[in-house]
Design an enzyme around this catalytic site. Structure first.
Site, PDB file in Angstrom:
ATOM      1  N   ASP A  83      30.809  12.019  -0.203  1.00 13.61           N
ATOM      2  CA  ASP A  83      29.667  11.295   0.054  1.00 13.61           C
ATOM      3  C   ASP A  83      29.522  10.777   1.335  1.00 13.61           C
ATOM      4  O   ASP A  83      30.529  10.901   2.096  1.00 13.61           O
ATOM      5  CB  ASP A  83      30.013  10.218  -1.065  1.00 13.61           C
ATOM      6  CG  ASP A  83      28.828   9.244  -1.004  1.00 13.61           C
ATOM      7  OD1 ASP A  83      27.570   9.540  -1.142  1.00 13.61           O
ATOM      8  OD2 ASP A  83      29.005   8.070  -0.893  1.00 13.61           O
ATOM      9  N   ASP A  85      27.185   7.525   2.395  1.00 11.45           N
ATOM     10  CA  ASP A  85      26.943   5.998   2.288  1.00 11.45           C
ATOM     11  C   ASP A  85      27.981   5.391   1.766  1.00 11.45           C
ATOM     12  O   ASP A  85      28.612   5.746   0.799  1.00 11.45           O
ATOM     13  CB  ASP A  85      25.452   5.804   1.782  1.00 11.45           C
ATOM     14  CG  ASP A  85      24.534   6.242   2.543  1.00 11.45           C
ATOM     15  OD1 ASP A  85      23.472   5.769   3.007  1.00 11.45           O
ATOM     16  OD2 ASP A  85      24.172   7.731   2.447  1.00 11.45           O
ATOM     17  N   GLU A  92      24.812   1.453   3.743  1.00 13.50           N
ATOM     18  CA  GLU A  92      23.903   2.287   2.716  1.00 13.50           C
ATOM     19  C   GLU A  92      22.509   2.460   3.629  1.00 13.50           C
ATOM     20  O   GLU A  92      21.895   1.388   3.894  1.00 13.50           O
ATOM     21  CB  GLU A  92      23.694   1.823   1.551  1.00 13.50           C
ATOM     22  CG  GLU A  92      24.974   1.712   0.400  1.00 13.50           C
ATOM     23  CD  GLU A  92      24.984   2.573  -0.271  1.00 13.50           C
ATOM     24  OE1 GLU A  92      24.263   3.621  -0.326  1.00 13.50           O
ATOM     25  OE2 GLU A  92      26.433   2.947  -0.509  1.00 13.50           O
ATOM     26  N   SER A 172      25.064  14.078   0.216  1.00  9.27           N
ATOM     27  CA  SER A 172      24.604  12.710   0.145  1.00  9.27           C
ATOM     28  C   SER A 172      23.355  12.442  -0.762  1.00  9.27           C
ATOM     29  O   SER A 172      22.416  13.314  -0.599  1.00  9.27           O
ATOM     30  CB  SER A 172      24.268  12.060   1.575  1.00  9.27           C
ATOM     31  OG  SER A 172      23.563  10.718   1.669  1.00  9.27           O
ATOM     32  N   GLY A 173      23.302  11.471  -1.579  1.00  6.96           N
ATOM     33  CA  GLY A 173      22.312  11.060  -2.349  1.00  6.96           C
ATOM     34  C   GLY A 173      21.332  10.335  -1.464  1.00  6.96           C
ATOM     35  O   GLY A 173      20.135   9.916  -1.701  1.00  6.96           O
ATOM     36  N   LYS A 217      25.958  17.261  -6.898  1.00  7.79           N
ATOM     37  CA  LYS A 217      27.132  16.997  -6.020  1.00  7.79           C
ATOM     38  C   LYS A 217      28.098  17.903  -6.778  1.00  7.79           C
ATOM     39  O   LYS A 217      28.852  18.517  -5.967  1.00  7.79           O
ATOM     40  CB  LYS A 217      27.526  15.721  -5.824  1.00  7.79           C
ATOM     41  CG  LYS A 217      26.404  14.731  -4.884  1.00  7.79           C
ATOM     42  CD  LYS A 217      26.943  13.464  -4.739  1.00  7.79           C
ATOM     43  CE  LYS A 217      26.214  12.523  -3.983  1.00  7.79           C
ATOM     44  NZ  LYS A 217      26.850  11.290  -3.440  1.00  7.79           N
ATOM     45  N   ASP A 240      32.330   6.823  -3.337  1.00  8.75           N
ATOM     46  CA  ASP A 240      32.453   5.188  -4.012  1.00  8.75           C
ATOM     47  C   ASP A 240      31.682   4.942  -5.001  1.00  8.75           C
ATOM     48  O   ASP A 240      31.866   3.953  -5.520  1.00  8.75           O
ATOM     49  CB  ASP A 240      32.174   4.535  -2.644  1.00  8.75           C
ATOM     50  CG  ASP A 240      30.740   4.380  -2.371  1.00  8.75           C
ATOM     51  OD1 ASP A 240      30.117   3.485  -2.358  1.00  8.75           O
ATOM     52  OD2 ASP A 240      30.039   5.401  -2.233  1.00  8.75           O
ATOM     53  N   ASN A 243      27.472   7.920  -8.773  1.00  9.06           N
ATOM     54  CA  ASN A 243      26.845   9.340  -8.603  1.00  9.06           C
ATOM     55  C   ASN A 243      27.946  10.103  -8.119  1.00  9.06           C
ATOM     56  O   ASN A 243      27.540  11.475  -7.774  1.00  9.06           O
ATOM     57  CB  ASN A 243      25.529   9.118  -8.002  1.00  9.06           C
ATOM     58  CG  ASN A 243      25.843   8.776  -6.367  1.00  9.06           C
ATOM     59  OD1 ASN A 243      26.555   7.637  -6.074  1.00  9.06           O
ATOM     60  ND2 ASN A 243      25.249   9.586  -5.581  1.00  9.06           N
TER      61      ASN A 243
END
Length: 293
Positions: A83, A85, A92, A172-173, A217, A240, A243
């Site tokens: 991930d 952020d 974020e 990354s979302g 992901k 973290d 998601n």
């Protein structure tokens, strides 16, 4: 054979190592060897026993030491997926970007709930992006320059693993406008993130293309491992938030880094006190073999 690795936030004392060994023995562990303390802060205990029981025994230590218990086989991973952020960077991005629109607190509250797993990720993402409609795209470059900081240990982790032949993927979302430059700086070989729609120099409040969510992901992890001819046991996933849980649970070593409670509970290892270099120690890679910055 299992390996229990202790990584201190500062200095690992011999008494702390001895105490951990005692707890492992009391939990049924049969210790065959204890390594020297590496770099003054990490050490390995080689033993046999029931993994979950031994891991639980170390969680009762009460000191600022991160503990990892894992099989000795495939200890050094050949694929790293992470991930971005609050994992590879300290912020974020959507929250910081919202600051340039004067709505940081409003968006940050939604982000926090999404990362805790209290909201549907895609719905929360689209809702926050909609609130950014009309924001000049120059705010993205300002945000990158003024707000985005690389997480301590990130470059060392990624560049060291890459130098040892590991495939490295940033997923990354968040958004490609941030993820692409972050991936280049840290040294990831591949990156995937969401795409912010733009028109006439401003954000439209929409996204284009497939949403990178929890399922995406996990799917990217599976696809990448298969393409590289690797088993999932040879893969490490780091995140973290809620998601990140599917990919964390899927990987042979799922790491929750300074994570939300649900992610920490789902992970094979939860790093609470150290920076990202802890992920090198858990693979048996001391600082003499690191690639720095």
């Amino acid at each position: 054979m299992l390996i229990a690795t202790l990584i201190a936030a500062d200095q690992l004392q011999k008494g702390e190592l001895s105490s951990a060994a005692d707890r492992l023995t009391a939990a049924g562990g049969e210790i065959s060897r204890i390594s020297d303390i590496i770099d003054g802060k990490a050490a390995d205990i080689f033993l046999e026993g029931e993994l979950t029981t031994l891991r639980d025994a170390l969680l009762t230590g009460g000191t600022e030491i991160d503990f990892v218990v894992q099989p000795s086989q495939n200890r050094e991973k050949k694929l790293l997926i992470s991930d971005m952020d609050s994992t590879m960077i300290t912020v974020e991005c959507i929250d910081e970007l919202a600051g340039y629109a004067g709505i940081k607190d409003q968006i940050a509250e939604i982000t926090e709930r999404a990362m805790l797993g209290e909201l549907d990720f895609e719905e929360a993402l689209r809702g926050r992006v909609a609130l950014l409609a009309g924001l000049d795209i120059s705010a993205i470059d300002r945000c990158l320059a003024e707000k985005v900081e690389i997480m301590p240990g990130a470059e060392t982790l990624v560049k060291t693993m890459a130098a040892r032949g590991t495939k490295t993927i940033l997923v990354s979302g968040g958004f490609t406008r941030f993820a692409d430059p972050v991936a280049r700086k840290i040294g990831f070989s591949a990156v995937e993130a969401n795409i912010l729609a733009e028109a006439d120099g401003v954000l439209t409040g929409k996204l284009t293309g497939e949403i990178v969510d929890a399922q995406r992901k996990a799917e990217l992890l599976k696809q990448s491992a298969k393409f590289a001819g690797l088993s999932l046991d040879q893969c490490m996933a780091v995140g973290d938030g809620a998601n990140d849980i599917p990919m964390i649970k899927l990987a042979g070593m799922g790491v929750a880094y300074h994570a939300k409670p649900k992610a920490a509970k789902a992970a094979d290892a939860a790093i609470r006190y150290n920076d990202l270099s802890a992920l090198l120690y858990m693979q048996g890679i001391g600082s003499d073999d690191w690639v720095n910055g």
